[in-house]
Enzyme design. Structure first.
Site, PDB file in Angstrom:
ATOM      1  N   ASP A   1       5.765   0.179   3.422  1.00  0.00           N
ATOM      2  CA  ASP A   1       6.061  -0.940   4.295  1.00  0.00           C
ATOM      3  C   ASP A   1       5.576  -2.139   3.212  1.00  0.00           C
ATOM      4  O   ASP A   1       5.792  -2.097   1.977  1.00  0.00           O
ATOM      5  CB  ASP A   1       5.139  -1.013   5.488  1.00  0.00           C
ATOM      6  CG  ASP A   1       3.604  -0.835   5.371  1.00  0.00           C
ATOM      7  OD1 ASP A   1       3.153  -1.501   4.038  1.00  0.00           O
ATOM      8  OD2 ASP A   1       2.928  -0.625   6.398  1.00  0.00           O
TER       9      ASP A   1
ATOM     10  N   GLU B   1       5.754   9.989   3.218  1.00  0.00           N
ATOM     11  CA  GLU B   1       5.267   8.352   2.681  1.00  0.00           C
ATOM     12  C   GLU B   1       4.263   8.658   1.885  1.00  0.00           C
ATOM     13  O   GLU B   1       3.136   9.409   1.598  1.00  0.00           O
ATOM     14  CB  GLU B   1       4.752   7.791   3.968  1.00  0.00           C
ATOM     15  CG  GLU B   1       4.322   6.236   3.659  1.00  0.00           C
ATOM     16  CD  GLU B   1       4.028   5.362   4.883  1.00  0.00           C
ATOM     17  OE1 GLU B   1       4.150   4.166   4.702  1.00  0.00           O
ATOM     18  OE2 GLU B   1       3.511   5.829   5.810  1.00  0.00           O
TER      19      GLU B   1
ATOM     20  N   TYR C   1      -5.617   0.650   9.150  1.00  0.00           N
ATOM     21  CA  TYR C   1      -6.525   1.036   8.364  1.00  0.00           C
ATOM     22  C   TYR C   1      -8.119   0.752   9.174  1.00  0.00           C
ATOM     23  O   TYR C   1      -8.687  -0.328   8.404  1.00  0.00           O
ATOM     24  CB  TYR C   1      -6.586   0.295   6.904  1.00  0.00           C
ATOM     25  CG  TYR C   1      -5.370   0.882   6.269  1.00  0.00           C
ATOM     26  CD1 TYR C   1      -5.399   2.222   5.390  1.00  0.00           C
ATOM     27  CD2 TYR C   1      -4.139   0.353   6.002  1.00  0.00           C
ATOM     28  CE1 TYR C   1      -4.270   2.736   4.614  1.00  0.00           C
ATOM     29  CE2 TYR C   1      -3.030   0.775   5.153  1.00  0.00           C
ATOM     30  CZ  TYR C   1      -3.232   2.107   4.709  1.00  0.00           C
ATOM     31  OH  TYR C   1      -2.237   2.383   3.870  1.00  0.00           O
TER      32      TYR C   1
ATOM     33  N   ASP D   1       0.737  -1.222  -0.096  1.00  0.00           N
ATOM     34  CA  ASP D   1       0.093   0.188  -0.047  1.00  0.00           C
ATOM     35  C   ASP D   1       0.859   1.402  -0.086  1.00  0.00           C
ATOM     36  O   ASP D   1       0.454   2.432  -0.536  1.00  0.00           O
ATOM     37  CB  ASP D   1      -1.060   0.049   1.168  1.00  0.00           C
ATOM     38  CG  ASP D   1      -0.293   0.400   2.521  1.00  0.00           C
ATOM     39  OD1 ASP D   1       0.640  -0.439   2.919  1.00  0.00           O
ATOM     40  OD2 ASP D   1      -0.301   1.407   3.147  1.00  0.00           O
TER      41      ASP D   1
END
Length: 512
Positions: free
Chosen positions: A91, A490, A236, A88
């Site tokens: 990571d 990120e 999430y 995603d």
């Protein structure tokens, strides 16, 4: 690409001069630059998805050469094949909810603004193939995540090296997840439209699976945040609940089944019967992997507005257009309901401090999608903002363009927030693979703890993560280029996915 749209005009619209002046006020503080190469930015935005691929990388079709195969045995401990899909963000976890939303938005981008785009279809297919696996791997279940993020985040490893546990997680009738299942159904349905003419067999498989997953989501109601709280939250967590995903999925299934020639549209009937209880009359002002309400309004507005253009409008869908208009009015300077506080001094839409660019790209996309739908309705294609005033589609395009230009460099810092685009862009991206030497350049394994020296290093990224849009600046347009500053540096697939469609729109010259 389709020809440029022709924007309708109306005597009831807000003065174009007043509206233009208001938009110019909003953009005060940004650097004046030459027109951007949107086609180049589009190519780069799509390239980012190749850097996020998990699984066996396709020979001859992998342009990001510093990446290698990873996660090849995902799911094997549970007796299923869950290799593939996308990481995603920075990571090495595969989260089902944001991945499904990514596929939905990539599909919508392709459908609206680049129907002939092979690179866009390839990005959709990589994610859709994985979602198909997750949906059919085991009867009565949907696999929704690979890897425990708590364990993954204890290491800073290249995906090719990762040795943290690759546990898999699923939702079932006893542990439901209508939110993640609903989004998966939406993604599969949207993807089926992408491949309807170029690969009918694959499209049919996607649609049939989408229908089964939706039935599962609707029949066994509950949030995956409750069923899988230890691994879903706080990464999430589905804060909006699951009602929005059920209505969103039904809307996409309505679109897909109608396109497939199904004259008995059970999904439109579902929307009529359940819309009130699932949020049809709720106003919301953000659109993201978590909250789909305003996205559903814009999508169903399209059906309503296209009906007007054909002389057979569906009044039952009128309320979706009204709520979509309320959302748009909050964004357009000079319109009744405009919320100036949403913008930074430099003109960037600002919703939250963590990864704010995801809201910028999703908002810009919705503005353009709604503008395109308005153009199909003829003289009636305007946004109603109350008080008898209306806003033309061209104003939506102007606001969306300002946001895209800010991302690409027209901002107080003179920095592109898309990595690899322009002369000045972030060099310390919060991303494991980008920050560390590639396997090609450093074949020896870099262990879990050893990798943290790359996270905290002030050295530029070893690999340029071309096309990645980072989290972006704060509410004062300030940005700190540091890997430790994950809120601003990120990137994520769900930030890039709607930007693909937006860039395709401007690359085709439709803003002129």
């Amino acid at each position: 690409m389709a020809p440029p749209m022709r924007w309708s005009s109306s005597t009831a619209t807000v003065s174009s001069l007043a509206l233009a002046a208001a938009i110019l006020c909003l953009t005060a503080g940004g650097n004046t630059v030459a027109a951007f190469n949107y086609a180049d930015a589009l190519d780069k935005a799509l390239l980012f998805f190749e850097a996020q691929r998990s699984g066996k990388l396709p020979a001859g079709q992998q342009r990001v050469t510093w990446r290698g195969d990873s996660g090849l045995s995902d799911g094997s401990a549970a007796g299923v094949d869950l290799a593939g899909g996308y990481y995603d963000a920075g990571d090495n976890v595969k989260f089902g909810l944001p991945m499904a939303f990514t596929v939905t938005m990539l599909s919508w981008s392709v459908l609206e603004f680049m129907p002939g785009g092979a690179a866009g279809r390839a990005a959709v297919r990589w994610g859709a193939d994985y979602l198909l696996k997750a949906a059919v791997a085991a009867p009565g279940a949907l696999y929704v995540q690979v890897a425990d993020p708590n364990r993954d985040h204890q290491c800073w490893e290249r995906p090719e090296d990762m040795d943290t546990p690759r546990d898999v997680y699923k939702v079932t009738p006893d542990k439901p997840g209508s939110d993640v299942a609903g989004e998966t159904a939406a993604a599969l349905a949207a993807a089926s439209l992408v491949f309807r003419t170029c690969d009918p067999a694959y499209s049919s498989k996607l649609l049939q699976t989408a229908q089964k997953v939706f039935d599962f989501a609707d029949r066994y109601r509950g949030s995956y945040s409750d069923s899988l709280s230890s691994v879903a939250c706080s990464f999430y967590c589905s804060y909006s609940g699951y009602h929005d995903e059920l209505l969103w999925a039904a809307a996409w299934l309505h679109m897909a089944t109608a396109a497939a020639g199904n004259s008995s549209d059970v999904y439109l009937s579902y929307i009529y019967s359940n819309g009130h209880n699932l949020g049809a009359e709720q106003d919301d002002f953000t659109f993201s992997w978590d909250d789909k309400r305003v996205g559903t309004k814009v999508l169903l507005s399209k059906a309503f507005l296209q009906g007007i253009g054909k002389g057979k409008s569906d009044d039952a869908l009128r309320l979706y257009k009204a709520h979509a208009d309320t959302y748009v009015c909050s964004l357009v300077p000079g319109a009744a309901g405009f919320q100036q506080s949403q913008y930074t001094p430099g003109g960037l839409l600002f919703k939250e401090g963590d990864s704010n660019m995801q809201y910028v790209t999703s908002t810009a996309f919705l503005l353009l999608a709604h503008a395109k739908s308005l153009s199909s309705a003829g003289p009636a294609g305007v946004v109603s903002c109350g008080g008898g005033a209306a806003v033309p589609a061209s104003a939506l395009v102007a606001v969306a363009k300002r946001q895209v230009d800010y991302i690409l460099g027209a901002n107080p810092a003179g920095m592109s927030y898309m990595v690899g685009f322009g002369a000045r862009y972030p060099r310390h991206v919060h991303h494991r693979g980008a920050s560390m030497p590639s396997v090609r350049d450093h074949p020896a394994r870099i262990a879990c703890d050893e990798g943290f020296r790359y996270l905290h290093s002030s050295d530029p990224d070893a690999n340029v993560l071309v096309g990645a849009v980072v989290g972006g600046p704060d509410g004062s347009d300030a940005f700190t280029d540091s890997r430790d500053n994950f809120a601003q540096t990120e990137p994520s697939t769900y930030t890039n996915a709607p930007l693909v469609g937006t860039l395709a729109f401007f690359a085709a010259g439709r803003h002129r």
